[in-house]
Structures are given as C-alpha cells and as structure tokens.
Motif scaffolding. Structure first.
Motif, PDB file in Angstrom:
ATOM      1  N   PRO A  28       0.444  -7.791  -0.008  1.00 25.70           N
ATOM      2  CA  PRO A  28       1.081  -6.981  -0.627  1.00 25.70           C
ATOM      3  C   PRO A  28       2.200  -7.374  -1.755  1.00 25.70           C
ATOM      4  O   PRO A  28       2.296  -6.982  -2.907  1.00 25.70           O
ATOM      5  N   SER A  55       3.979  -2.159  -5.481  1.00 26.91           N
ATOM      6  CA  SER A  55       3.937  -1.927  -3.952  1.00 26.91           C
ATOM      7  C   SER A  55       2.864  -0.891  -3.612  1.00 26.91           C
ATOM      8  O   SER A  55       2.341  -1.009  -2.362  1.00 26.91           O
ATOM      9  N   VAL A  71      -2.279  -1.222   0.093  1.00 28.18           N
ATOM     10  CA  VAL A  71      -1.515  -1.100  -0.818  1.00 28.18           C
ATOM     11  C   VAL A  71      -1.936   0.426  -1.461  1.00 28.18           C
ATOM     12  O   VAL A  71      -1.257   0.864  -2.505  1.00 28.18           O
ATOM     13  N   GLN A  77       0.065  -4.643   8.188  1.00 27.17           N
ATOM     14  CA  GLN A  77       1.246  -3.894   7.678  1.00 27.17           C
ATOM     15  C   GLN A  77       2.276  -3.324   8.727  1.00 27.17           C
ATOM     16  O   GLN A  77       3.203  -2.887   8.347  1.00 27.17           O
TER      17      GLN A  77
END
Length: 181
Positions: free
Chosen positions: A82, A88, A134, A175
């Motif tokens: 990302p 973002s 994302v 993430q």
C-alpha cells in the motif's frame, strides 16, 4: 493487471458521465439541495507489470482526457505494498488479472500478456490481498464500503469463495489486521 488501462478508464469516464447526467437532471428539477456532495473521480491509479501495457495505459488515459488524475505504476501486484500506491485507500479496485497457468514459467513469452502463475490464480490472489489492504473502510453517503470487481476466466468456481476469502485474509494479515469470522 491494468493492461492497457481500458477498464479503469471506462469506469472513470462512466462515473463522470453519470455524475454529469445526475447534475443535469437535478438542475432541470431545480433540486439544488441534492447537490450537497458531488462524487467524481479524483484519482485513477493503474497498476501493471508489462512495460508495453503501461505505455498503452498512459496513452489511453491521455486520449480520454484523464491524464491529470491518472497515475500508471509499473509494478507487480504480488509484491506491491500500500505504501507504493499514490493513495492510502481506494473506493473501488477493478481488475482483469491474467489467468493462464504457467508452471515453472515453462511458456517464456506468456509473461508478457497472460501468465497467471503456477496455478493460474497467483495474480488474482495478489489482487485480492492488495484490495483487502487498500479498499476504503469509511462509510460512503450510500452506506457502502469499498468494492472489489474482478473480471476473469477462473476454474473450479465451486471453491472460488474460499479461495477469494483466503486471499482477502492474507491481505488483512499483511496489514496487521485479523480477519473477521
């Protein structure tokens, strides 16, 4: 996976056309109160590995007067993070990934246009994992979250939901987020 960029460009142009049509209808009906928030394409990010397709995507964005809001990145969706992307969070991820199986990269020229990896789904899994990281999680005015659109010719459709869920969960873990059960 953006290829020559046509699908992303058409989606952006269609959104702009719908917005313009909506504005005309609202003006005709004199309902200015409905024009509080106008949604248009502010940023179009196209991700593609093939350098020739990157050139076509750049050309097509300019041809359709979208060069100002378009960023074309030459990167591999399986390794991009990302942080490598211009934004973002995205509201829509649209992809037509290559799907042809190419075990051990046996077809050397296939990488230029259709190499889906060993199983034919490596790129698709990469897209799903990136989308999990994302896609916008904010609630939009229509009470919707981000959307993932995949166009493809996939096999074993009976197990497709499980494979998509695995890719999504892999992306969440990358993430640092835990998948919801």
């Amino acid at each position: 996976c953006a290829g020559c960029g046509v699908q992303g460009i058409v989606a952006a142009l269609r959104a702009q056309q719908q917005e313009q049509q909506s504005q005309k209808e609202l003006q005709q009906q004199q309902q200015q109160q409905l024009l509080q928030k106008v949604s248009i394409i502010e940023e179009l990010s196209l991700l593609e590995l093939n350098p020739r397709a990157v050139r076509f995507a750049t050309f097509n964005a300019a041809l359709n007067h979208l060069q100002e809001q378009t960023t074309v990145l030459q990167k591999d969706v399986r390794t991009v993070t990302p942080a490598d992307l211009p934004l973002s969070a995205y509201d829509i991820v649209l992809c037509n990934p290559p799907y042809i199986p190419n075990p051990k990269r046996s077809a050397r020229q296939l990488h230029q246009y259709g190499d889906g990896g060993t199983t034919g789904e490596e790129i698709t899994q990469g897209v799903v994992a990136l989308a999990a990281q994302v896609l916008s999680q904010k609630k939009c005015e229509k009470d919707e979250e981000g959307w993932l659109y995949l166009v493809g010719n996939l096999v074993n459709v009976d197990t497709l939901p499980e494979r998509v869920e695995k890719g999504w969960n892999d992306g969440l873990r990358l993430q640092g987020r835990e998948p919801q059960q």
